[in-house]
Design a protein around this motif. Structure first.
Motif, PDB file in Angstrom:
ATOM      1  N   GLN A 201      68.815 -31.027  94.766  1.00 57.12           N
ATOM      2  CA  GLN A 201      69.682 -31.482  95.880  1.00 57.12           C
ATOM      3  C   GLN A 201      70.998 -31.024  95.857  1.00 57.12           C
ATOM      4  OE1 GLN A 201      69.492 -35.610  96.839  1.00 57.12           O
ATOM      5  NE2 GLN A 201      70.394 -35.348  98.974  1.00 57.12           N
ATOM      6  N   GLN A 202      71.740 -31.353  94.438  1.00 57.06           N
ATOM      7  CA  GLN A 202      72.659 -30.728  94.079  1.00 57.06           C
ATOM      8  C   GLN A 202      73.149 -29.537  94.196  1.00 57.06           C
ATOM      9  OE1 GLN A 202      73.547 -32.665  90.384  1.00 57.06           O
ATOM     10  NE2 GLN A 202      73.079 -34.746  90.999  1.00 57.06           N
ATOM     11  N   PHE A 203      72.124 -28.649  93.638  1.00 56.72           N
ATOM     12  CA  PHE A 203      72.190 -27.222  93.828  1.00 56.72           C
ATOM     13  C   PHE A 203      72.210 -26.752  95.259  1.00 56.72           C
ATOM     14  CE2 PHE A 203      69.157 -23.391  94.031  1.00 56.72           C
ATOM     15  CZ  PHE A 203      70.363 -22.613  93.333  1.00 56.72           C
ATOM     16  N   VAL A 204      71.406 -27.199  96.188  1.00 49.18           N
ATOM     17  CA  VAL A 204      71.107 -26.794  97.438  1.00 49.18           C
ATOM     18  C   VAL A 204      72.433 -27.196  98.089  1.00 49.18           C
ATOM     19  CG1 VAL A 204      69.985 -27.480  99.522  1.00 49.18           C
ATOM     20  CG2 VAL A 204      68.820 -27.022  97.468  1.00 49.18           C
ATOM     21  N   ARG A 205      73.020 -28.193  97.669  1.00 48.70           N
ATOM     22  CA  ARG A 205      74.352 -28.572  98.653  1.00 48.70           C
ATOM     23  C   ARG A 205      75.531 -27.826  98.030  1.00 48.70           C
ATOM     24  NH1 ARG A 205      73.922 -35.271  98.590  1.00 48.70           N
ATOM     25  NH2 ARG A 205      72.912 -35.358 100.830  1.00 48.70           N
ATOM     26  N   ALA A 206      75.579 -27.524  96.755  1.00 48.96           N
ATOM     27  CA  ALA A 206      76.650 -26.804  96.432  1.00 48.96           C
ATOM     28  C   ALA A 206      76.675 -25.248  96.912  1.00 48.96           C
ATOM     29  CB  ALA A 206      76.625 -26.933  94.646  1.00 48.96           C
ATOM     30  N   GLU A 207      75.332 -24.678  96.793  1.00 46.22           N
ATOM     31  CA  GLU A 207      75.168 -23.302  97.143  1.00 46.22           C
ATOM     32  C   GLU A 207      74.904 -23.135  98.636  1.00 46.22           C
ATOM     33  OE1 GLU A 207      75.899 -20.883  95.310  1.00 46.22           O
ATOM     34  OE2 GLU A 207      76.129 -22.216  93.412  1.00 46.22           O
ATOM     35  N   ASN A 208      74.751 -24.085  99.544  1.00 46.20           N
ATOM     36  CA  ASN A 208      74.438 -24.115 100.794  1.00 46.20           C
ATOM     37  C   ASN A 208      73.088 -23.489 101.284  1.00 46.20           C
ATOM     38  OD1 ASN A 208      74.643 -24.900 103.483  1.00 46.20           O
ATOM     39  ND2 ASN A 208      75.567 -22.709 104.169  1.00 46.20           N
ATOM     40  N   LYS A 209      72.012 -23.905 100.313  1.00 50.22           N
ATOM     41  CA  LYS A 209      70.832 -23.063 100.361  1.00 50.22           C
ATOM     42  C   LYS A 209      69.646 -24.057 100.855  1.00 50.22           C
ATOM     43  CE  LYS A 209      69.682 -19.913  98.272  1.00 50.22           C
ATOM     44  NZ  LYS A 209      70.013 -18.621  98.656  1.00 50.22           N
ATOM     45  N   PHE A 210      68.480 -23.607 101.327  1.00 51.10           N
ATOM     46  CA  PHE A 210      67.497 -24.306 101.957  1.00 51.10           C
ATOM     47  C   PHE A 210      66.341 -24.492 101.074  1.00 51.10           C
ATOM     48  CE2 PHE A 210      64.641 -24.350 106.302  1.00 51.10           C
ATOM     49  CZ  PHE A 210      63.980 -25.267 105.621  1.00 51.10           C
ATOM     50  N   ALA A 211      65.874 -25.838 100.594  1.00 52.39           N
ATOM     51  CA  ALA A 211      65.038 -25.892  99.756  1.00 52.39           C
ATOM     52  C   ALA A 211      63.979 -27.098 100.461  1.00 52.39           C
ATOM     53  CB  ALA A 211      65.592 -26.534  98.386  1.00 52.39           C
ATOM     54  N   LEU A 212      62.684 -26.827  99.826  1.00 48.75           N
ATOM     55  CA  LEU A 212      61.780 -27.574 100.187  1.00 48.75           C
ATOM     56  C   LEU A 212      60.719 -28.343  99.083  1.00 48.75           C
ATOM     57  CD1 LEU A 212      59.560 -28.489 102.753  1.00 48.75           C
ATOM     58  CD2 LEU A 212      58.587 -26.092 102.211  1.00 48.75           C
ATOM     59  N   VAL A 213      60.745 -29.298  99.117  1.00 49.70           N
ATOM     60  CA  VAL A 213      60.055 -30.014  97.828  1.00 49.70           C
ATOM     61  C   VAL A 213      58.931 -31.040  98.615  1.00 49.70           C
ATOM     62  CG1 VAL A 213      60.318 -31.482  95.826  1.00 49.70           C
ATOM     63  CG2 VAL A 213      62.263 -30.018  96.784  1.00 49.70           C
ATOM     64  N   THR A 214      57.632 -30.647  98.174  1.00 46.95           N
ATOM     65  CA  THR A 214      56.430 -31.390  98.145  1.00 46.95           C
ATOM     66  C   THR A 214      56.513 -32.582  96.916  1.00 46.95           C
ATOM     67  OG1 THR A 214      54.995 -30.151  97.135  1.00 46.95           O
ATOM     68  CG2 THR A 214      55.250 -29.733  99.201  1.00 46.95           C
ATOM     69  N   LEU A 215      55.974 -33.652  97.359  1.00 50.72           N
ATOM     70  CA  LEU A 215      56.117 -34.851  96.433  1.00 50.72           C
ATOM     71  C   LEU A 215      54.788 -35.478  96.378  1.00 50.72           C
ATOM     72  CD1 LEU A 215      59.748 -36.185  97.390  1.00 50.72           C
ATOM     73  CD2 LEU A 215      59.288 -34.986  95.571  1.00 50.72           C
ATOM     74  N   GLY A 216      53.524 -34.863  96.593  1.00 52.79           N
ATOM     75  CA  GLY A 216      52.328 -35.511  96.526  1.00 52.79           C
ATOM     76  C   GLY A 216      52.125 -36.865  97.642  1.00 52.79           C
ATOM     77  N   LYS A 217      52.015 -37.884  96.862  1.00 51.06           N
ATOM     78  CA  LYS A 217      51.624 -39.153  97.742  1.00 51.06           C
ATOM     79  C   LYS A 217      52.814 -39.519  98.402  1.00 51.06           C
ATOM     80  CE  LYS A 217      51.903 -42.186  93.784  1.00 51.06           C
ATOM     81  NZ  LYS A 217      51.101 -43.083  92.949  1.00 51.06           N
ATOM     82  N   TYR A 218      53.985 -39.035  97.966  1.00 47.37           N
ATOM     83  CA  TYR A 218      55.272 -39.478  98.357  1.00 47.37           C
ATOM     84  C   TYR A 218      56.006 -38.738  99.610  1.00 47.37           C
ATOM     85  CZ  TYR A 218      55.456 -42.452  94.254  1.00 47.37           C
ATOM     86  OH  TYR A 218      55.144 -43.576  93.418  1.00 47.37           O
ATOM     87  N   GLY A 219      54.918 -37.706 100.071  1.00 50.29           N
ATOM     88  CA  GLY A 219      55.232 -36.875 101.191  1.00 50.29           C
ATOM     89  C   GLY A 219      56.322 -35.594 100.808  1.00 50.29           C
ATOM     90  N   SER A 220      57.106 -35.236 101.559  1.00 51.07           N
ATOM     91  CA  SER A 220      57.818 -34.152 101.384  1.00 51.07           C
ATOM     92  C   SER A 220      59.359 -34.353 101.680  1.00 51.07           C
ATOM     93  CB  SER A 220      57.319 -32.906 102.050  1.00 51.07           C
ATOM     94  OG  SER A 220      57.179 -33.173 103.399  1.00 51.07           O
ATOM     95  N   VAL A 221      60.123 -33.404 101.214  1.00 54.38           N
ATOM     96  CA  VAL A 221      61.636 -33.477 101.715  1.00 54.38           C
ATOM     97  C   VAL A 221      62.237 -32.170 101.734  1.00 54.38           C
ATOM     98  CG1 VAL A 221      62.413 -33.825  99.347  1.00 54.38           C
ATOM     99  CG2 VAL A 221      64.004 -34.552 101.109  1.00 54.38           C
ATOM    100  N   ALA A 222      63.055 -32.024 102.647  1.00 55.05           N
ATOM    101  CA  ALA A 222      63.749 -30.673 102.855  1.00 55.05           C
ATOM    102  C   ALA A 222      65.049 -30.642 102.803  1.00 55.05           C
ATOM    103  CB  ALA A 222      63.209 -29.898 104.241  1.00 55.05           C
ATOM    104  N   TRP A 223      66.003 -29.881 102.131  1.00 58.65           N
ATOM    105  CA  TRP A 223      67.313 -29.920 102.351  1.00 58.65           C
ATOM    106  C   TRP A 223      67.851 -28.602 102.943  1.00 58.65           C
ATOM    107  CZ3 TRP A 223      65.761 -31.794  97.337  1.00 58.65           C
ATOM    108  CH2 TRP A 223      65.718 -33.124  97.169  1.00 58.65           C
ATOM    109  N   ASP A 224      68.722 -28.523 103.974  1.00 55.58           N
ATOM    110  CA  ASP A 224      69.153 -27.494 104.485  1.00 55.58           C
ATOM    111  C   ASP A 224      70.862 -27.909 104.681  1.00 55.58           C
ATOM    112  OD1 ASP A 224      69.912 -25.041 105.781  1.00 55.58           O
ATOM    113  OD2 ASP A 224      69.340 -25.792 107.899  1.00 55.58           O
TER     114      ASP A 224
END
Length: 283
Positions: A201-224
């Motif tokens: 999350q910190q990397f995505v924010r610092a570099e203004n990137k788009f990341a998608l993270v799957t978390l199994g039973k906890y679902g998923s999160v994306a950061w743009d």
């Protein structure tokens, strides 16, 4: 425009492994690997998928060609090289969670993009690369392709690093290739990887990137960049989590190419992943 029309039936290339999944519990073999799993789900979802990969000159390699033909998937991007086809041991626990055993990458370790493969990629709307250390050099070859296309129509590059265990469980390699990735994808464990998830999350924010993270039973999160999107998992009876991430990514990307709506794309990815995990095998 032609590009808008293509998004009605997105053209997506999947670069990655074609792997024979050796289910140790049941002593059965299923044809899998990220490239095949994602392509099959993408086709079911209405996309036009292409696979760019390699198999060996062995029984498993011949079986993959038959499988691709039976699924009406194009064969142009499949190389056949001397050596064995990639294979991996899979152990499935009573709760459906899969664990990998020994992986033999075989022909993947000496696999490079051909001119023919580059032509396939140039015609697509997106390229998904599920990458592992034995063929990390494919990212360098895709970087060259991206640079050569800079003045022309943009091609969306999606790089899936999985759980990062093969990459020292850190972000050194994703950071090295961040200029290639339009979307970074990870499959992490919320119970064990909290620090790594925060680092992403910190990397995505610092570099203004788009990341998608799957978390199994906890679902998923994306950061743009600085914006977060959260999607919960569906409550289904899990038989086998093999290929859950591959099906999720197919559903996400097809919807994203059509709508650019991240939340809706997460929802569609979750729907496909929920279908995938309710039976043994990745599709």
């Amino acid at each position: 425009s032609d590009q808008t029309m293509s998004f009605m039936k997105p053209r997506i290339s999947f670069i990655g492994d074609l792997t024979a999944d050796l289910y140790v519990n049941s002593n059965t073999v299923k044809l899998g690997g990220a490239a095949l799993n994602s392509a099959i789900w993408a086709k079911r979802k209405g996309a036009e998928p292409f696979i760019v990969s390699v198999v060996g000159r062995d029984k498993a390699g011949a079986a993959f060609f038959k499988k691709l033909e039976s699924e009406s998937l194009p064969l142009d991007g499949i190389q056949q090289k001397k050596g064995i086809t990639s294979s991996i041991e899979i152990f499935v626990s009573d709760d459906g969670e899969r664990r990998y055993g020994t992986w033999k990458p075989g022909a993947l370790a000496t696999y490079h993009l051909r001119q023919k493969d580059r032509q396939i990629l140039r015609k697509c709307d997106a390229v998904v690369i599920t990458v592992y250390p034995p063929y990390l050099h494919i990212l360098d070859e895709c970087m060259q392709l991206k640079r050569s296309m800079r003045a022309k129509r943009q091609l969306l590059f999606v790089i899936n690093y999985g759980d990062l265990n093969e990459f020292g469980h850190g972000l050194d390699v994703p950071k090295e290739y961040q200029d290639l990735a339009d979307i970074l994808v990870f499959g992490l464990d919320k119970d064990c990887d909290e620090a790594l998830i925060n680092e992403v999350q910190q990397f995505v924010r610092a570099e203004n990137k788009f990341a998608l993270v799957t978390l199994g039973k906890y679902g998923s999160v994306a950061w743009d960049g600085g914006t977060s999107y959260i999607q919960s998992a569906h409550d289904v009876t899990v038989q086998d989590t093999t290929g859950a991430g591959d099906s999720f990514l197919a559903g996400f990307l097809i919807t994203f190419l059509k709508t650019h709506n991240i939340q809706k794309s997460l929802q569609q990815g979750t729907i496909l992943a929920s279908r995938a995990i309710t039976k043994i095998g990745a599709y």
